[in-house]
Design a protein around this motif. Structure first.
Motif, mmCIF file in Angstrom:
data_model
loop_
_atom_site.group_PDB
_atom_site.id
_atom_site.type_symbol
_atom_site.label_atom_id
_atom_site.label_comp_id
_atom_site.label_asym_id
_atom_site.label_seq_id
_atom_site.Cartn_x
_atom_site.Cartn_y
_atom_site.Cartn_z
ATOM 1 N N ASP A 88 -6.319 -5.920 -12.440
ATOM 2 C CA ASP A 88 -8.001 -5.749 -12.573
ATOM 3 C C ASP A 88 -8.592 -4.599 -11.998
ATOM 4 O OD1 ASP A 88 -7.498 -8.239 -13.550
ATOM 5 O OD2 ASP A 88 -8.041 -9.514 -11.978
ATOM 6 N N SER A 89 -7.975 -3.991 -11.039
ATOM 7 C CA SER A 89 -8.655 -2.896 -10.436
ATOM 8 C C SER A 89 -8.329 -1.491 -10.943
ATOM 9 C CB SER A 89 -8.451 -2.576 -8.926
ATOM 10 O OG SER A 89 -6.925 -2.410 -8.723
ATOM 11 N N GLY A 90 -7.336 -1.669 -11.918
ATOM 12 C CA GLY A 90 -6.782 -0.288 -12.339
ATOM 13 C C GLY A 90 -5.788 0.392 -11.698
ATOM 14 N N LEU A 91 -5.130 -0.143 -10.432
ATOM 15 C CA LEU A 91 -4.130 0.419 -9.778
ATOM 16 C C LEU A 91 -2.880 0.392 -10.352
ATOM 17 C CD1 LEU A 91 -5.053 -0.595 -6.217
ATOM 18 C CD2 LEU A 91 -5.016 1.791 -6.999
ATOM 19 N N TRP A 92 -2.581 -0.750 -11.287
ATOM 20 C CA TRP A 92 -1.526 -1.041 -11.996
ATOM 21 C C TRP A 92 -1.585 -1.188 -13.384
ATOM 22 C CZ3 TRP A 92 3.890 -0.735 -10.959
ATOM 23 C CH2 TRP A 92 4.692 -1.371 -11.843
ATOM 24 N N LYS A 131 0.775 -1.400 0.026
ATOM 25 C CA LYS A 131 -0.021 0.171 -0.068
ATOM 26 C C LYS A 131 0.995 1.159 0.144
ATOM 27 C CE LYS A 131 -3.605 -0.205 2.797
ATOM 28 N NZ LYS A 131 -4.486 -0.086 3.815
ATOM 29 N N LYS A 132 2.111 1.351 0.743
ATOM 30 C CA LYS A 132 2.802 2.365 0.762
ATOM 31 C C LYS A 132 3.636 2.503 -0.567
ATOM 32 C CE LYS A 132 6.721 4.212 3.530
ATOM 33 N NZ LYS A 132 7.806 4.022 4.462
ATOM 34 N N CYS A 133 3.857 1.584 -1.303
ATOM 35 C CA CYS A 133 4.414 1.686 -2.619
ATOM 36 C C CYS A 133 3.399 2.605 -3.394
ATOM 37 C CB CYS A 133 4.788 0.267 -3.248
ATOM 38 S SG CYS A 133 5.936 -0.573 -2.481
ATOM 39 N N PHE A 134 2.049 2.244 -3.538
ATOM 40 C CA PHE A 134 1.229 2.929 -4.352
ATOM 41 C C PHE A 134 0.910 4.238 -3.949
ATOM 42 C CE2 PHE A 134 0.316 -1.494 -5.690
ATOM 43 C CZ PHE A 134 -0.075 -1.329 -6.976
ATOM 44 N N GLU A 135 0.968 4.420 -2.704
ATOM 45 C CA GLU A 135 0.934 5.820 -1.858
ATOM 46 C C GLU A 135 1.783 6.808 -2.475
ATOM 47 O OE1 GLU A 135 0.051 5.045 2.083
ATOM 48 O OE2 GLU A 135 -1.878 4.629 2.067
ATOM 49 N N THR A 136 3.031 6.351 -2.379
ATOM 50 C CA THR A 136 4.184 7.127 -2.718
ATOM 51 C C THR A 136 4.600 7.065 -4.149
ATOM 52 O OG1 THR A 136 5.780 5.236 -2.315
ATOM 53 C CG2 THR A 136 5.324 6.760 -0.513
ATOM 54 N N GLN A 137 3.861 6.062 -4.940
ATOM 55 C CA GLN A 137 4.061 5.863 -6.454
ATOM 56 C C GLN A 137 5.888 5.540 -6.506
ATOM 57 O OE1 GLN A 137 2.383 8.470 -8.992
ATOM 58 N NE2 GLN A 137 0.219 8.673 -7.863
ATOM 59 N N ASP A 138 6.414 4.933 -5.780
ATOM 60 C CA ASP A 138 7.875 4.635 -5.786
ATOM 61 C C ASP A 138 7.763 3.091 -6.545
ATOM 62 O OD1 ASP A 138 10.173 3.780 -5.641
ATOM 63 O OD2 ASP A 138 10.489 5.051 -3.708
ATOM 64 N N ILE A 139 8.070 3.318 -7.869
ATOM 65 C CA ILE A 139 8.274 2.044 -8.810
ATOM 66 C C ILE A 139 9.397 1.112 -8.028
ATOM 67 C CG2 ILE A 139 8.787 1.096 -11.063
ATOM 68 C CD1 ILE A 139 7.760 3.898 -11.978
ATOM 69 N N GLN A 140 10.657 1.661 -7.812
ATOM 70 C CA GLN A 140 11.466 0.690 -7.318
ATOM 71 C C GLN A 140 11.361 0.105 -6.025
ATOM 72 O OE1 GLN A 140 14.206 -0.236 -9.197
ATOM 73 N NE2 GLN A 140 14.536 -1.503 -7.599
ATOM 74 N N MET A 141 10.522 0.688 -5.112
ATOM 75 C CA MET A 141 10.108 0.205 -3.896
ATOM 76 C C MET A 141 8.959 -0.786 -4.251
ATOM 77 S SD MET A 141 8.157 2.101 -0.835
ATOM 78 C CE MET A 141 9.121 3.285 -0.532
ATOM 79 N N LEU A 142 8.302 -0.635 -5.053
ATOM 80 C CA LEU A 142 7.376 -1.637 -5.506
ATOM 81 C C LEU A 142 7.909 -3.011 -5.819
ATOM 82 C CD1 LEU A 142 4.217 -2.379 -5.787
ATOM 83 C CD2 LEU A 142 4.448 -1.720 -8.016
ATOM 84 N N LYS A 143 8.767 -2.924 -6.793
ATOM 85 C CA LYS A 143 9.625 -3.932 -7.249
ATOM 86 C C LYS A 143 10.203 -4.655 -5.937
ATOM 87 C CE LYS A 143 10.657 -1.853 -11.621
ATOM 88 N NZ LYS A 143 11.830 -1.396 -12.565
ATOM 89 N N ASP A 144 11.033 -3.893 -5.289
ATOM 90 C CA ASP A 144 11.680 -4.692 -4.080
ATOM 91 C C ASP A 144 10.710 -5.346 -3.020
ATOM 92 O OD1 ASP A 144 14.200 -3.496 -5.448
ATOM 93 O OD2 ASP A 144 14.215 -1.894 -3.868
ATOM 94 N N THR A 145 9.654 -4.585 -2.995
ATOM 95 C CA THR A 145 8.584 -5.327 -2.052
ATOM 96 C C THR A 145 8.234 -6.613 -2.750
ATOM 97 O OG1 THR A 145 8.105 -3.047 -1.221
ATOM 98 C CG2 THR A 145 6.332 -4.779 -0.661
#
Length: 375
Positions: A342-346, A310-324
């Protein structure tokens, strides 16, 4: 056998009188006397109608209280017996008053001399009084819901202005005269229309007007109920009903006001329910607008996500998302990523979905906040 003509000794026939003073206009005097007789006869007829109405009402109430008292005694409800017995005593006293009233009316009738208006009555007349159409109550038993709704719509179109005018009246006398002048309004359709109007007014928080209209709703229902129970034309209950209110019978007024208070409470509750229903419908519409390509709600998915994702999407940090994602087992990472898609978040490229799930670098991944996904 000789014929007795004594019953004709006291006949008032003013048209044949010729003992007037020469300075008096005889035709005018005759017309005045005739008019006075007609008014007296009309009053006597109204007095009898009022008496019959009151007597039938007493009869119904007496039977109801008598039955309730008998049931209370048989069921051993001793707390209710004294109150019901007190009501019975009041009803017995009222019966004595009604009997006395009947004697006075009969005496007045006996002492009224015969006259040209009572001696001769037309056997046939082409002029007729309009009678209230009571068939709407009987028809309502036979019609299905669609037919009832259609008839209500047609009635509303025809009489909505007059029904609103009646609903806003605050004086008993004005209401009575209005219904006498507009007898078609004395029906179930008027009560239905005013009830729905009360709910609409409560939704709009126009409570003062709602309370005024609610009084008219209960008044209409009282008249319809009395007419049905006493097997009377509903219009015949209009004048006696308002006469009763004007007499300020405290017990009668207490019951009447209790009915109004109960109705207002039901209206407020129904208005609250309709507001909640409207809010739920609005929320559902907004939810449908937000749905992503896989028919999932981005807001709901965002709430489901683990805190680190959730924090990755809130900060929109791509690298953090990959690492997570790399920290999660492959199947779990795929599950969360698929929900985000499916929800359109990504919104990834075709290659990026598999790459992100495996923790590999994605060239051009795209984020979408819940608000952006909705748009």
């Amino acid at each position: 056998m000789p014929i007795s003509y004594s019953k004709w000794d006291h006949i008032e026939v003013s048209d044949d009188e010729d003992d007037t003073h020469p300075n008096i206009d005889t035709p005018s005097l005759f017309r005045w006397r005739h008019q006075a007789r007609l008014e007296k006869m009309a009053k006597q007829e109204k007095d009898w109608q009022d008496f019959n109405f009151d007597y039938k009402e007493w009869e119904l109430e007496y039977r109801e209280v008598e039955s309730s008292l008998r049931e209370a005694k048989n069921a051993g409800k001793t707390d209710q017996v004294p109150r019901l017995e007190e009501k019975m005593e009041k009803l017995k006293k009222r019966k004595e008053e009604l009997d006395k009233r009947k004697e006075e009316l009969e005496k007045e009738k006996r002492l009224t001399p015969l006259n040209v208006d009572t001696l001769s009555k037309p056997g046939f007349s082409s002029s007729r009084l309009n009678k209230a159409d009571l068939s709407h109550e009987d028809r309502s038993q036979e019609l299905d819901e669609d037919a009832k709704a259609k008839r209500q719509v047609e009635f509303n179109k025809k009489y909505s202005k007059k029904m609103k005018e009646f609903g806003m009246m605050s004086k008993w006398q004005d209401s009575m005269q209005f219904l006498i002048s507009n007898p078609d309004l004395v029906c179930e359709e008027t009560a239905n229309y005013l009830t729905l109007w009360c709910i609409d007014l409560a939704i709009e928080e126009k409570f003062a007007l709602m309370e005024q209209v609610s009084t008219q709703v209960i008044s209409m229902q009282y008249m319809l109920t009395l007419g049905k129970e006493l097997k009377l034309d509903p219009r015949a209950a209009v004048r006696p009903f308002y006469d009763r209110l004007n007499k300020v019978n405290q017990e009668y007024m207490d019951v009447f006001n209790d009915e109004i208070d109960g109705f207002r409470t039901r209206v407020r509750n129904r208005a609250k329910e309709k507001i909640e229903e409207a809010m739920r419908e609005h929320e559902e519409e907004e939810r449908k607008k937000r749905l992503g390509p896989g028919e999932l709600d981005p807001v709901e998915v965002m709430e489901e996500l683990p805190e680190d994702l959730k924090k990755c999407f809130e900060t929109q940090d791509i690298q953090m998302l990959k690492d997570t994602f790399a920290k999660y087992p492959e199947e779990e990472a795929k599950m969360w990523l698929q929900k985000c898609i499916d929800s359109g978040l990504w919104v990834p490229n075709k290659e990026d979905a598999a790459a992100a799930a495996n923790g590999d670098a994605a060239e051009d991944p795209e984020y979408a906040t819940p608000g952006e996904a909705a748009s």
